[in-house]
Structure formats: C-alpha cells, structure tokens
Design a protein around this motif. Sequence first.
Motif, PDB file in Angstrom:
ATOM      1  N   GLU A 169       0.835  -1.203   0.000  1.00  0.00           N
ATOM      2  CA  GLU A 169       0.000   0.000   0.000  1.00  0.00           C
ATOM      3  C   GLU A 169       0.868   1.251   0.000  1.00  0.00           C
ATOM      4  OE1 GLU A 169      -3.405   2.159   2.798  1.00  0.00           O
ATOM      5  OE2 GLU A 169      -2.926   0.040   3.084  1.00  0.00           O
ATOM      6  N   GLU A 170       1.947   1.222   0.778  1.00  0.00           N
ATOM      7  CA  GLU A 170       2.854   2.361   0.809  1.00  0.00           C
ATOM      8  C   GLU A 170       3.575   2.516  -0.525  1.00  0.00           C
ATOM      9  OE1 GLU A 170       5.277   1.488   4.232  1.00  0.00           O
ATOM     10  OE2 GLU A 170       4.117   2.878   5.465  1.00  0.00           O
ATOM     11  N   LEU A 171       4.019   1.401  -1.091  1.00  0.00           N
ATOM     12  CA  LEU A 171       4.694   1.462  -2.385  1.00  0.00           C
ATOM     13  C   LEU A 171       3.776   1.980  -3.473  1.00  0.00           C
ATOM     14  CD1 LEU A 171       6.758  -1.858  -2.402  1.00  0.00           C
ATOM     15  CD2 LEU A 171       7.652   0.466  -2.270  1.00  0.00           C
ATOM     16  N   ASP A 172       2.492   1.639  -3.383  1.00  0.00           N
ATOM     17  CA  ASP A 172       1.535   2.077  -4.388  1.00  0.00           C
ATOM     18  C   ASP A 172       1.389   3.592  -4.424  1.00  0.00           C
ATOM     19  OD1 ASP A 172       1.042  -0.438  -5.309  1.00  0.00           O
ATOM     20  OD2 ASP A 172      -0.781  -0.750  -4.138  1.00  0.00           O
ATOM     21  N   ARG A 173       1.779   4.250  -3.344  1.00  0.00           N
ATOM     22  CA  ARG A 173       1.697   5.724  -3.319  1.00  0.00           C
ATOM     23  C   ARG A 173       2.791   6.365  -4.162  1.00  0.00           C
ATOM     24  NH1 ARG A 173       1.513   6.421   3.242  1.00  0.00           N
ATOM     25  NH2 ARG A 173      -0.187   4.958   3.666  1.00  0.00           N
ATOM     26  N   LEU A 174       3.833   5.598  -4.438  1.00  0.00           N
ATOM     27  CA  LEU A 174       4.989   6.147  -5.140  1.00  0.00           C
ATOM     28  C   LEU A 174       4.912   5.872  -6.636  1.00  0.00           C
ATOM     29  CD1 LEU A 174       7.838   5.011  -2.711  1.00  0.00           C
ATOM     30  CD2 LEU A 174       6.313   6.985  -2.522  1.00  0.00           C
ATOM     31  N   SER A 175       5.409   6.818  -7.411  1.00  0.00           N
ATOM     32  CA  SER A 175       5.494   6.612  -8.851  1.00  0.00           C
ATOM     33  C   SER A 175       6.649   5.672  -9.151  1.00  0.00           C
ATOM     34  CB  SER A 175       5.729   7.952  -9.555  1.00  0.00           C
ATOM     35  OG  SER A 175       7.027   8.443  -9.256  1.00  0.00           O
ATOM     36  N   ALA A 176       6.684   5.172 -10.388  1.00  0.00           N
ATOM     37  CA  ALA A 176       7.764   4.269 -10.795  1.00  0.00           C
ATOM     38  C   ALA A 176       9.122   4.951 -10.654  1.00  0.00           C
ATOM     39  CB  ALA A 176       7.549   3.806 -12.234  1.00  0.00           C
ATOM     40  N   ARG A 177       9.206   6.231 -11.019  1.00  0.00           N
ATOM     41  CA  ARG A 177      10.473   6.957 -10.916  1.00  0.00           C
ATOM     42  C   ARG A 177      10.875   7.153  -9.455  1.00  0.00           C
ATOM     43  NH1 ARG A 177      14.613   7.399 -13.994  1.00  0.00           N
ATOM     44  NH2 ARG A 177      13.769   8.650 -15.681  1.00  0.00           N
ATOM     45  N   GLU A 178       9.903   7.437  -8.585  1.00  0.00           N
ATOM     46  CA  GLU A 178      10.207   7.590  -7.164  1.00  0.00           C
ATOM     47  C   GLU A 178      10.759   6.293  -6.579  1.00  0.00           C
ATOM     48  OE1 GLU A 178       6.908  11.070  -6.097  1.00  0.00           O
ATOM     49  OE2 GLU A 178       6.425   8.943  -5.806  1.00  0.00           O
ATOM     50  N   ARG A 179      10.222   5.167  -7.036  1.00  0.00           N
ATOM     51  CA  ARG A 179      10.722   3.873  -6.551  1.00  0.00           C
ATOM     52  C   ARG A 179      12.155   3.643  -7.014  1.00  0.00           C
ATOM     53  NH1 ARG A 179       5.547  -0.137  -7.640  1.00  0.00           N
ATOM     54  NH2 ARG A 179       3.961   1.323  -6.933  1.00  0.00           N
ATOM     55  N   GLU A 180      12.450   4.031  -8.258  1.00  0.00           N
ATOM     56  CA  GLU A 180      13.816   3.881  -8.755  1.00  0.00           C
ATOM     57  C   GLU A 180      14.787   4.691  -7.903  1.00  0.00           C
ATOM     58  OE1 GLU A 180      13.371   5.113 -12.839  1.00  0.00           O
ATOM     59  OE2 GLU A 180      13.622   3.061 -13.530  1.00  0.00           O
ATOM     60  N   VAL A 181      14.389   5.918  -7.572  1.00  0.00           N
ATOM     61  CA  VAL A 181      15.226   6.773  -6.733  1.00  0.00           C
ATOM     62  C   VAL A 181      15.436   6.130  -5.367  1.00  0.00           C
ATOM     63  CG1 VAL A 181      15.340   8.999  -5.526  1.00  0.00           C
ATOM     64  CG2 VAL A 181      14.602   8.913  -7.920  1.00  0.00           C
ATOM     65  N   MET A 182      14.360   5.580  -4.788  1.00  0.00           N
ATOM     66  CA  MET A 182      14.458   4.955  -3.469  1.00  0.00           C
ATOM     67  C   MET A 182      15.382   3.743  -3.478  1.00  0.00           C
ATOM     68  SD  MET A 182      12.893   6.871  -1.502  1.00  0.00           S
ATOM     69  CE  MET A 182      13.472   8.110  -2.667  1.00  0.00           C
ATOM     70  N   ARG A 183      15.328   2.957  -4.549  1.00  0.00           N
ATOM     71  CA  ARG A 183      16.187   1.771  -4.625  1.00  0.00           C
ATOM     72  C   ARG A 183      17.664   2.177  -4.610  1.00  0.00           C
ATOM     73  NH1 ARG A 183      12.278   0.208  -8.676  1.00  0.00           N
ATOM     74  NH2 ARG A 183      10.828  -1.277  -7.754  1.00  0.00           N
ATOM     75  N   LEU A 184      17.994   3.225  -5.340  1.00  0.00           N
ATOM     76  CA  LEU A 184      19.384   3.666  -5.384  1.00  0.00           C
ATOM     77  C   LEU A 184      19.823   4.254  -4.048  1.00  0.00           C
ATOM     78  CD1 LEU A 184      19.501   5.216  -8.969  1.00  0.00           C
ATOM     79  CD2 LEU A 184      20.378   2.992  -8.212  1.00  0.00           C
TER      80      LEU A 184
END
Length: 234
Positions: A169-184
């Motif tokens: 649910e928390e991940l769903d709040r983030l855009s694909a680009r935001e997730r990429e930034v978080m992974r790095l």
Amino acid sequence: MTQHAQPRTTRIVLVDDHHLFRSGVRAELTALADSAPYRLDIVGEAERVESAAEVVLAQRPDVVLLDVHLPGGNGHGGADVIRATTGATTEAGRPVRFLALSVSDAAEDVIAVIRAGARGYVTKTISAEDLLTAIGRVADGDAVFSPRLAGFVLDAFGAAAGEVAEIDEELDRLSAREREVMRLIARGYQYKEVAKELFISVKTVETHVSSVLRKLQLSSRHELTAWAMGRRLL
C-alpha cells in the motif's frame, strides 16, 4: 526541435520446457510490441534449470518469464533457477526479476516459487495483453498475481501477509520513478550519483525525495533510507 524521451527497453528471457509454448509466447508478445508502453527485447530462452541459470547470468534481463516445473537442478524447477541466480542484476544495476508463468495453480507451486524470490505468479490462461502489463509491472518492482492466487500467498505467509499488504500500500503511493530513486538511495547512492544513474538532474532527485518524504510522512533522508532498506528495495 523538441526531443521526446525514448520508451524504456525491457529485456526478457523465456524459460519453459516446451518449445512450442515458448514460440507462442514470443509470437504473441512480438505481435503486441508496437502497442506496448515499453520496448520488448526477448534476449534468450531456456528449457531446463541449468541452461536457464546460464542464460539469466549471461544476459542479465529485466524480467524472466519462468515456468515452475522444469527438468534439472535439485528437482524444484523454477525455484532452483531463482536460487541459482541470486544476486543477478541488470546492466543498470537493478535486480533481475522473475515472473512465474505456469499452467499450475496449485498452492504449493505458488508458495514455493514466491518463497524463492519471484515477484509474481500468473497462469497460462492469461491474455497476451495482460501478460504484457504484468511484465511491465514486475520490471518496475511491483508484485503481480492472478486474482485467485493472491489468496494462497496471504494464507501461506500468515501474520506477515498483513505487513506485506501494508508495504504494498505504501509502495503504491509512489510513482515508478520515485521507486527507482528509493532503490538507489537504499543502496547508498548520493543524490549526484542517483542523478547520473537515472539521467536526471540533482534538482529532480531532490524533488522526488521531497515528494516521497511527504507521501510516507517521513522527516529525513536517514528515515527514508531505513524505510527503503526495510522493504528490500535493492
């Protein structure tokens, strides 16, 4: 002249012990390539555990379409392929992701391959269009299941399933680009390094981080890093 961003290319490996099925999947996906939201590149195929592991490690695809029943290995089929390629990354440094594609909808098959590390599980009754969407979602780091199979996962993981649902649910709040930034960031990258890796400006990285902090109600980069690492966004 305005330059338009090129759609990403998603590199795929097909693993199934039936050549005719692999050919059919290749043909179906290729036929949809022009209408896909991303470019498709099927970079390899395999029909047994050992050859599948070799192809995955050599080609470093974004997504592996993986049957759960394969000859070879330790007798655990697709789960053996995932374990044999633990830690494999794409050329961009992202984890190679696995999407199980099987005729089986047995709970034990679903649970075994998810425990091994697959990001999703769909049955071979899926339409080519839905498979295309599922591949894209798994490449972005989402979890994808055929509707009735999700219940097996929730039941199998018991109390932890509630935590998984909350994380999703928390991940769903983030855009694909935001997730990429978080992974790095979870991997220890500095803002300048994130910008270089994703071909964006440092200012844009800062904007994404601020947006994520707001969405997740976190107050610092330290908390953000802990959040990303806790969700294994590596």
